[in-house]
Scaffold this motif. Structure first.
Motif, PDB file in Angstrom:
ATOM      1  N   PRO A   1      79.958 -20.067  22.767  1.00  0.00           N
ATOM      2  CA  PRO A   1      78.770 -19.256  22.509  1.00  0.00           C
ATOM      3  C   PRO A   1      78.637 -18.869  21.030  1.00  0.00           C
ATOM      4  N   VAL A   2      77.403 -18.898  20.553  1.00  0.00           N
ATOM      5  CA  VAL A   2      77.074 -18.461  19.200  1.00  0.00           C
ATOM      6  C   VAL A   2      75.962 -17.432  19.315  1.00  0.00           C
ATOM      7  N   ALA A   3      75.984 -16.407  18.464  1.00  0.00           N
ATOM      8  CA  ALA A   3      74.999 -15.332  18.532  1.00  0.00           C
ATOM      9  C   ALA A   3      73.575 -15.893  18.551  1.00  0.00           C
ATOM     10  N   ARG A   4      72.780 -15.409  19.492  1.00  0.00           N
ATOM     11  CA  ARG A   4      71.418 -15.923  19.656  1.00  0.00           C
ATOM     12  C   ARG A   4      70.583 -15.726  18.399  1.00  0.00           C
ATOM     13  N   GLY A   5      70.716 -14.569  17.752  1.00  0.00           N
ATOM     14  CA  GLY A   5      69.947 -14.317  16.540  1.00  0.00           C
ATOM     15  C   GLY A   5      70.267 -15.309  15.437  1.00  0.00           C
ATOM     16  N   PHE A   6      71.553 -15.661  15.316  1.00  0.00           N
ATOM     17  CA  PHE A   6      71.944 -16.645  14.305  1.00  0.00           C
ATOM     18  C   PHE A   6      71.358 -18.007  14.636  1.00  0.00           C
ATOM     19  N   LEU A   7      71.414 -18.412  15.899  1.00  0.00           N
ATOM     20  CA  LEU A   7      70.849 -19.702  16.289  1.00  0.00           C
ATOM     21  C   LEU A   7      69.342 -19.755  16.030  1.00  0.00           C
ATOM     22  N   GLU A   8      68.659 -18.650  16.256  1.00  0.00           N
ATOM     23  CA  GLU A   8      67.221 -18.607  15.980  1.00  0.00           C
ATOM     24  C   GLU A   8      66.948 -18.814  14.495  1.00  0.00           C
ATOM     25  N   THR A   9      67.808 -18.231  13.644  1.00  0.00           N
ATOM     26  CA  THR A   9      67.664 -18.441  12.202  1.00  0.00           C
ATOM     27  C   THR A   9      67.886 -19.902  11.854  1.00  0.00           C
ATOM     28  N   ILE A  10      68.890 -20.533  12.451  1.00  0.00           N
ATOM     29  CA  ILE A  10      69.156 -21.944  12.198  1.00  0.00           C
ATOM     30  C   ILE A  10      67.960 -22.800  12.600  1.00  0.00           C
ATOM     31  N   VAL A  11      67.384 -22.513  13.750  1.00  0.00           N
ATOM     32  CA  VAL A  11      66.212 -23.266  14.200  1.00  0.00           C
ATOM     33  C   VAL A  11      65.061 -23.107  13.216  1.00  0.00           C
ATOM     34  N   GLU A  12      64.813 -21.880  12.768  1.00  0.00           N
ATOM     35  CA  GLU A  12      63.736 -21.647  11.795  1.00  0.00           C
ATOM     36  C   GLU A  12      63.984 -22.433  10.506  1.00  0.00           C
ATOM     37  N   GLU A  13      65.230 -22.475  10.061  1.00  0.00           N
ATOM     38  CA  GLU A  13      65.561 -23.225   8.851  1.00  0.00           C
ATOM     39  C   GLU A  13      65.386 -24.722   9.083  1.00  0.00           C
ATOM     40  N   ASN A  14      65.832 -25.225  10.234  1.00  0.00           N
ATOM     41  CA  ASN A  14      65.665 -26.647  10.551  1.00  0.00           C
ATOM     42  C   ASN A  14      64.187 -27.046  10.564  1.00  0.00           C
ATOM     43  N   LEU A  15      63.345 -26.146  11.044  1.00  0.00           N
ATOM     44  CA  LEU A  15      61.914 -26.442  11.137  1.00  0.00           C
ATOM     45  C   LEU A  15      61.243 -26.552   9.769  1.00  0.00           C
ATOM     46  N   LYS A  16      61.908 -26.077   8.728  1.00  0.00           N
ATOM     47  CA  LYS A  16      61.332 -26.172   7.379  1.00  0.00           C
ATOM     48  C   LYS A  16      61.420 -27.590   6.820  1.00  0.00           C
ATOM     49  N   ALA A  17      62.264 -28.423   7.411  1.00  0.00           N
ATOM     50  CA  ALA A  17      62.359 -29.815   6.959  1.00  0.00           C
ATOM     51  C   ALA A  17      61.218 -30.613   7.582  1.00  0.00           C
ATOM     52  N   PRO A  18      60.390 -31.273   6.773  1.00  0.00           N
ATOM     53  CA  PRO A  18      59.294 -32.084   7.331  1.00  0.00           C
ATOM     54  C   PRO A  18      59.832 -33.252   8.151  1.00  0.00           C
ATOM     55  N   ALA A  19      58.991 -33.798   8.977  1.00  0.00           N
ATOM     56  CA  ALA A  19      59.389 -34.926   9.821  1.00  0.00           C
ATOM     57  C   ALA A  19      59.936 -36.081   8.991  1.00  0.00           C
ATOM     58  N   ARG A  20      59.342 -36.340   7.837  1.00  0.00           N
ATOM     59  CA  ARG A  20      59.806 -37.469   7.012  1.00  0.00           C
ATOM     60  C   ARG A  20      61.218 -37.234   6.491  1.00  0.00           C
ATOM     61  N   VAL A  21      61.607 -35.980   6.266  1.00  0.00           N
ATOM     62  CA  VAL A  21      62.961 -35.678   5.804  1.00  0.00           C
ATOM     63  C   VAL A  21      63.956 -35.879   6.949  1.00  0.00           C
ATOM     64  N   TRP A  22      63.599 -35.420   8.140  1.00  0.00           N
ATOM     65  CA  TRP A  22      64.435 -35.705   9.305  1.00  0.00           C
ATOM     66  C   TRP A  22      64.650 -37.220   9.432  1.00  0.00           C
ATOM     67  N   ARG A  23      63.574 -37.964   9.275  1.00  0.00           N
ATOM     68  CA  ARG A  23      63.610 -39.414   9.494  1.00  0.00           C
ATOM     69  C   ARG A  23      64.394 -40.132   8.392  1.00  0.00           C
ATOM     70  N   GLU A  24      64.047 -39.858   7.132  1.00  0.00           N
ATOM     71  CA  GLU A  24      64.662 -40.611   6.039  1.00  0.00           C
ATOM     72  C   GLU A  24      66.123 -40.222   5.818  1.00  0.00           C
ATOM     73  N   THR A  25      66.467 -38.961   6.062  1.00  0.00           N
ATOM     74  CA  THR A  25      67.867 -38.555   5.923  1.00  0.00           C
ATOM     75  C   THR A  25      68.732 -39.226   6.985  1.00  0.00           C
ATOM     76  N   LEU A  26      68.250 -39.253   8.226  1.00  0.00           N
ATOM     77  CA  LEU A  26      69.012 -39.921   9.279  1.00  0.00           C
ATOM     78  C   LEU A  26      69.066 -41.419   9.047  1.00  0.00           C
ATOM     79  N   ARG A  27      67.958 -41.998   8.590  1.00  0.00           N
ATOM     80  CA  ARG A  27      67.969 -43.431   8.287  1.00  0.00           C
ATOM     81  C   ARG A  27      69.047 -43.746   7.238  1.00  0.00           C
ATOM     82  N   GLY A  28      69.138 -42.895   6.223  1.00  0.00           N
ATOM     83  CA  GLY A  28      70.139 -43.104   5.182  1.00  0.00           C
ATOM     84  C   GLY A  28      71.556 -43.033   5.721  1.00  0.00           C
TER      85      GLY A  28
END
Length: 271
Positions: free
Chosen positions: A166-193
């Protein structure tokens, strides 16, 4: 509990990266390198617990979080070049590099190419390979068709799939918000790399003190990969966290900080 200060570092060609910092000039410099889709916030549990013996920096990499998001430059070697430029920008001559998850790939590249800049290397759940893993192929199937805005449910499932404890729910919510700041192309091109780069080759030429830390419930990185690190990097050591998942620095931050501090002290004495 140390206060976290957030600053901005201007790199080449106008690239600006935010970074978190704790500690003072008397501490051993430690640079925390986040992984795929994350930001400096992924290390907040560590930064809050850093001892006075360490001076920690946690930059957010291009395309992620609140960092600038140029149209290209998302290969592991691009992130490695940015890492050296970041160290130059904030005046770090030599540091212990701590790579979390895929952030350890660019940390390995820097350690192999610029050993004079690296006092030691800590790899927290870092893969030796990705392209041959079903989980990576499944992630690519989802990521290659991502569109903006990135689906929140997808990001939540991604974050929750990284932990075994288990990880604190508030911390996980912050992580999700930060992850959402990456545009789709960054998700795609970083994983492709990551998928198209020979990650195993980034272990070559590492001569600095190296510590691998791995949770034995990691759904992505295997015990065999940790053995590859031990077999390839001369003098490297492994610490296994029983019951922990992929992001041990979320699940066991107190222990991770202790292990980093002990290793930094060892690396300093070995220099």
């Amino acid at each position: 509990m140390p206060a976290i200060a957030v600053h901005k570092a201007a790199l080449r060609e106008g690239l600006v990266l935010p970074y978190a910092e704790v500690g003072g000039p008397s501490g051993v410099p430690v640079v925390l390198v986040h992984g795929y889709a994350d930001s400096w916030w992924t290390f907040e549990p560590l930064l809050r617990r850093m001892p006075a013996s360490l001076h920690a920096y946690a930059p957010t990499q291009r395309g992620h979080g609140d960092a600038d998001k140029p149209p290209d430059g998302y290969l592991p070697e691009d992130f490695a070049t940015d890492l050296v430029a970041f160290m130059d920008s904030v005046g770090i001559e030599r540091a212990v590099l701590v790579g979390g998850s895929s952030g350890g790939v660019q940390a390995r590249i820097v350690a192999g190419r610029y050993p004079d800049r690296v006092a030691g290397l800590v790899l927290l759940g870092v893969p030796v390979a990705l392209a041959d893993k079903p989980a990576a192929a499944e992630l690519w199937e989802a990521v290659r068709d991502l569109e903006d805005p990135v689906d929140r449910d997808f990001v939540e499932r991604f974050a929750l799939g990284m932990t075994a404890e288990p990880v604190a729910r508030g911390f996980l919510e912050t992580i999700v918000e930060e992850n959402l700041k990456a545009p789709a192309r960054v998700w795609r091109e970083t994983l492709r790399g990551l998928l198209e780069t020979d990650l195993r080759a980034t272990l070559a030429g590492i001569l600095v003190p190296t510590l691998a830390v791995w949770g034995d419930q990691d759904p992505i990185v295997t015990r065999a990969e940790q053995q590859t690190v031990l077999d390839t990097v001369i003098g490297s050591r492994l610490i296994v966290y029983e019951g922990a998942g992929h992001v041990v620095y979320w699940e066991r931050p107190e222990r991770v900080v202790r292990d980093i501090a002990d290793f930094a002290d060892f690396a300093k004495s070995a220099a």
